[in-house]
Design an enzyme around this catalytic site. Structure first.
Site: not given
Length: 467
Positions: A235, A269
């Site tokens: 990720e 994020c």
């Protein structure tokens, strides 16, 4: 001692005032090898531990976190600077995820029958061994939890390399696991500079790698995993679009976008990094954003009145300022902010940037800080094109009163997650992960527990049967 000082980068520095709090020595190669050996040795007994016994331990971890959420929250705020309320919320969320997998892992990993013409066949889900988990600082407990909860309940063991600026949070989690009754070696924290982690991937007793972090770090680790024929999940951040439709409640859209962007001082994020609004409402939208910004209070993250915290480190603050300055040099408009706050600590003013074009670096970059970037569009096709004009594909939002129209837009956005009328969120039962350069693989939800198990086919027939 001189060599140790040069190589040690594992320390707690309070970003509120940039003062050094505590420092840890990195582990030697011999210590690391011993830890991995112990994790490998712990795998077989842990693999054969029943789901019921595993769940009892993991539920205990969750209970300990809830009991100590204030203390855990203060430690996270001390080490990486987020608002105390956000830190406490993170602890509670992590406890919920541990409980989720403790409650559901046995069901998720039960044998899955297959429809065959003769005899029987089924998929058996079996753990694979020791997982190397490499995690960032922005959610020091939650990032650990996302990988540890599923993998420990699946029967894997884990070695954690956490970000070097949150060492006390990292060690505290190992201590909690041991206090909850997890056998030694099943989960171990290691202290090692990030530049040295790649070498651990080649250890044959490490069976897979999971990483949340930067794109260069992900490429390096994935490359090392590939060379050693090991699975990895990544990720790697995002540049999430937040598309506002014509039929919107502007006040609600502004509130959602600004609060989402200022969450964790913009160091998320999946925060709305590119807010995309119709040209017809751009000026009104911007005016309301500016009004909302005027209510933001930058300051001590331990203070309940503060709603914008410092960044995680002085280097991070300097990096964000450099990106803002570059945008200004390339003729973007800095509507508000754009400077350091005149006080000690890793503070950056909440900033609004408009008039961003494809010729500018900031059009393509992820800014990991309290920076609100506003774009406009003439028609919805242009909005979708703009939303997809990035190498990243993590989360996204579509905001509008007509949810069916929003759904049509959502289906055309190239991301791993799309939320309608909500910033990209987090819940134990919802999968988390992206596409394109945001990485691959999923955590949380049923999907998260299948990433690092062997989906083994078992087929039975009588000796004389012919398939």
């Amino acid at each position: 001692m001189e060599v140790t000082k040069k190589t040690s980068s594992i320390k707690t520095v309070n970003p509120f005032n940039n003062e050094l709090v505590k420092e840890f020595l990195p582990m030697t190669d011999a210590q690391l090898a011993a830890i991995i050996d112990k994790a490998d040795a712990a795998f077989q007994p842990w693999k054969n531990t029943t789901f019921e016994k595993r769940a009892k331990i993991i539920h205990k971890v969750a209970a300990l976190m809830r009991e100590r959420k204030e203390a855990l929250g203060k430690l996270a705020t001390l080490e990486m600077g987020k608002l105390l309320a956000e830190s406490i919320y993170e602890v509670e969320l992590s406890a919920n995820i541990f409980d989720y997998y403790a409650d559901n892992a046995a069901v998720f990993l039960a044998d899955k029958p297959l429809d065959v013409k003769t005899g029987d066949a089924f998929i058996s889900y079996e753990p694979i061994g020791t997982i190397l988990s490499i995690q960032p600082w922005n959610f020091p407990y939650y990032q650990i939890t996302r990988s540890a909860s599923a993998n420990l309940m699946a029967g894997n063991t884990m070695v954690l390399k956490h970000a070097s600026n949150v060492p006390q949070c990292a060690q505290l989690m190992e201590d909690l696991f041991l206090e909850a009754g997890l056998p030694k070696g099943v989960y171990t924290n290691i202290f090692i500079p990030g530049r040295e982690i790649k070498k651990l991937v080649s250890n044959p007793k490490i069976k897979a790698v999971t990483l949340t972090g930067s794109e260069p770090a992900g490429a390096s680790i994935a490359g090392a995993a590939g060379l050693n024929v090991k699975k990895a999940t990544l990720e790697l951040g995002g540049s999430d679009p937040f598309i506002v439709l014509e039929d919107v409640d502007i006040d609600l859209a502004v509130k959602t976008a600004v609060e989402g962007r200022m969450w964790n001082a913009g160091q998320v994020c999946v925060s709305p990094k590119r807010v995309i609004v119709p040209e017809s409402i751009k000026e009104e939208f911007l005016s309301k954003v500016k009004a909302f910004f005027s209510t933001l209070k930058v300051g001590d993250p331990m203070d309940k009145e503060t709603n914008v915290a410092p960044l995680c480190t002085e280097a991070a603050a300097q990096g964000v300022i450099a990106q803002i300055n570059k945008a200004a040099q390339q003729n973007a408009t800095i509507v508000l902010g754009g400077k350091r706050v005149d006080r000690p600590g890793a503070f950056v003013e909440p900033t609004i940037i408009t008039d961003i074009t494809p010729e500018m670096d900031v059009y393509y970059e992820e800014i990991f800080g309290p920076v609100f970037m506003l774009y406009s569009y003439k028609n919805i096709d242009e909005a979708i094109t703009l939303a997809n004009a990035t190498k990243y594909g993590l989360g996204s939002t579509v905001f509008g009163n007509d949810t069916q129209e929003a759904l049509k837009v959502a289906r055309q956005i190239d991301t791993g997650m799309v939320y309608i009328n909500h910033v990209t969120g987090i819940a134990p039962e919802l999968p988390f992960g992206g596409t394109k350069n945001s990485g691959f693989g999923r955590e949380q939800s049923p999907l998260g527990i299948y990433e690092f198990v062997n989906e083994k086919l078992i087929r039975t027939t009588t000796p004389e049967a012919v398939y």
